[in-house]
Structure formats: C-alpha cells, structure tokens
Design a protein around this motif. Structure first.
Motif, PDB file in Angstrom:
ATOM      1  N   SER A 112      32.621 -26.388 -42.607  1.00  0.00           N
ATOM      2  CA  SER A 112      32.279 -27.687 -42.169  1.00  0.00           C
ATOM      3  C   SER A 112      31.142 -27.591 -40.933  1.00  0.00           C
ATOM      4  N   HIS A 113      31.053 -26.616 -40.502  1.00  0.00           N
ATOM      5  CA  HIS A 113      29.921 -26.274 -39.705  1.00  0.00           C
ATOM      6  C   HIS A 113      28.862 -25.468 -39.830  1.00  0.00           C
ATOM      7  N   VAL A 114      28.949 -24.653 -40.792  1.00  0.00           N
ATOM      8  CA  VAL A 114      27.648 -23.806 -41.317  1.00  0.00           C
ATOM      9  C   VAL A 114      27.838 -23.744 -42.817  1.00  0.00           C
ATOM     10  N   GLY A 172      22.428 -18.591 -42.577  1.00  0.00           N
ATOM     11  CA  GLY A 172      22.509 -19.641 -43.466  1.00  0.00           C
ATOM     12  C   GLY A 172      21.998 -20.957 -42.215  1.00  0.00           C
ATOM     13  N   THR A 173      22.520 -21.988 -42.444  1.00  0.00           N
ATOM     14  CA  THR A 173      22.169 -23.277 -41.519  1.00  0.00           C
ATOM     15  C   THR A 173      23.311 -23.755 -40.834  1.00  0.00           C
ATOM     16  N   VAL A 174      23.006 -24.445 -39.930  1.00  0.00           N
ATOM     17  CA  VAL A 174      24.082 -25.308 -39.170  1.00  0.00           C
ATOM     18  C   VAL A 174      24.200 -26.405 -39.809  1.00  0.00           C
ATOM     19  N   ALA A 203      25.309 -29.409 -38.880  1.00  0.00           N
ATOM     20  CA  ALA A 203      24.912 -30.591 -38.061  1.00  0.00           C
ATOM     21  C   ALA A 203      23.410 -31.077 -37.917  1.00  0.00           C
ATOM     22  N   HIS A 204      22.649 -29.954 -37.610  1.00  0.00           N
ATOM     23  CA  HIS A 204      21.164 -30.207 -37.359  1.00  0.00           C
ATOM     24  C   HIS A 204      20.104 -29.043 -38.206  1.00  0.00           C
ATOM     25  N   GLY A 205      20.842 -28.472 -39.077  1.00  0.00           N
ATOM     26  CA  GLY A 205      19.964 -27.699 -40.067  1.00  0.00           C
ATOM     27  C   GLY A 205      19.200 -26.394 -39.453  1.00  0.00           C
ATOM     28  N   THR A 206      19.614 -26.127 -38.149  1.00  0.00           N
ATOM     29  CA  THR A 206      19.183 -24.858 -37.469  1.00  0.00           C
ATOM     30  C   THR A 206      19.551 -23.702 -38.389  1.00  0.00           C
ATOM     31  N   PRO A 207      18.613 -22.775 -38.765  1.00  0.00           N
ATOM     32  CA  PRO A 207      18.959 -21.569 -39.394  1.00  0.00           C
ATOM     33  C   PRO A 207      19.601 -20.600 -38.547  1.00  0.00           C
ATOM     34  N   PHE A 208      20.388 -19.428 -38.974  1.00  0.00           N
ATOM     35  CA  PHE A 208      20.810 -18.472 -38.183  1.00  0.00           C
ATOM     36  C   PHE A 208      20.951 -17.354 -38.875  1.00  0.00           C
ATOM     37  N   ARG A 209      20.953 -16.167 -38.229  1.00  0.00           N
ATOM     38  CA  ARG A 209      21.332 -14.806 -38.679  1.00  0.00           C
ATOM     39  C   ARG A 209      21.836 -14.079 -37.678  1.00  0.00           C
ATOM     40  N   VAL A 210      23.115 -13.674 -37.859  1.00  0.00           N
ATOM     41  CA  VAL A 210      23.836 -12.965 -36.548  1.00  0.00           C
ATOM     42  C   VAL A 210      24.489 -11.799 -37.169  1.00  0.00           C
TER      43      VAL A 210
END
Length: 137
Positions: free
Chosen positions: A64-66, A90-92, A94-101
């Motif tokens: 539901s978050h990412v 992937g992406t967040v 709520a606002h489409g921000t990409p992430f890679r952690v």
C-alpha cells in the motif's frame, strides 16, 4: 546423504518468485504457524508480525506504500537459515518517487516451512524516498 540447505534455498527462492507474482496462496503455504518477523518500526510497514496472517498483513501494508521489486545479489545457505543480500527498488505509491535501497533478509526454516524473517534495510534512505519532495515555485 541429503543436503537440507539446498532444500531451504529452493524454498526461499520459491517464496521470492511467489512474491514477484503476488501469489499469496503459495506464500501462505510456506509460512509456519509459529512464524515471527521483524523489521524496523521506523518504516510504515515495519514492526513485529506473527503467523501467516501477520506476514500477509505485512505484505499488504508494504504494497500500500510502495511498488517494490527485488534485485537479489547473493543468496547464502547458512544451515537452517538463508541470507539474502540485495536491493529493493520501485516507486512510492503516494507520489511516484523512485527508490533503490540496499537490504538484507534473514530467513529461518524448520521442517520445510519458514519460521522467522528478519529484514534489514537502509532505513534513512527508505524514509527519504517516502518523504515527498517540496514543491518549487
């Protein structure tokens, strides 16, 4: 002589494939009734969860978050544990921000079922991705 570690690796690999396909029935079937998982309470989907229902609730909250995917860089057989090193990306939602952690997963197995799961992720990097960027004028 059979080598149990090979079976454990296959179980965990199957679980990752089931998650990628969002196959909740296969995921539920792999989880021991006494299952316990832990992830940092700082993340919206973090905390301690128990049993198959707890694990599926964790996955529901996560999704539901990412919109996550996993790049597995190494998967190690450690007897009754399987350790995975890689990156979640992937992406967040709520606002489409990409992430890679970067992340590490530690799975424990008994009798062909997963009894525990510990997730270690770069929490500051994930929290930064979850925080919307300020709008510029």
């Amino acid at each position: 002589m059979s080598y149990e570690g090979t079976a454990n690796l296959k179980i965990v690999q199957g679980l990752y494939a089931a998650f990628a396909g969002r196959d909740l029935e296969t995921i539920r079937a792999a989880i021991h009734p006494e299952f316990v998982m832990r992830q940092s309470d700082l993340l919206p989907w973090g905390g301690r969860r128990q049993g198959p229902d707890g694990f599926l609730a964790f996955l529901g909250t996560l999704l539901s978050h990412v919109g996550p995917a996993l790049d597995i860089e190494a998967l190690y057989d450690a007897g009754d544990h399987v350790v995975q090193f890689g990156h979640s990306h992937g992406t967040v939602i709520a606002h489409g921000t990409p992430f890679r952690v970067p992340e590490v997963h530690v799975w424990q197995l008994r009798d062909g079922l997963i009894t525990s799961y510990q997730v270690y992720v770069d929490v500051p990097a994930m929290l930064a991705a979850l925080t919307p960027l300020p709008e510029t004028a």
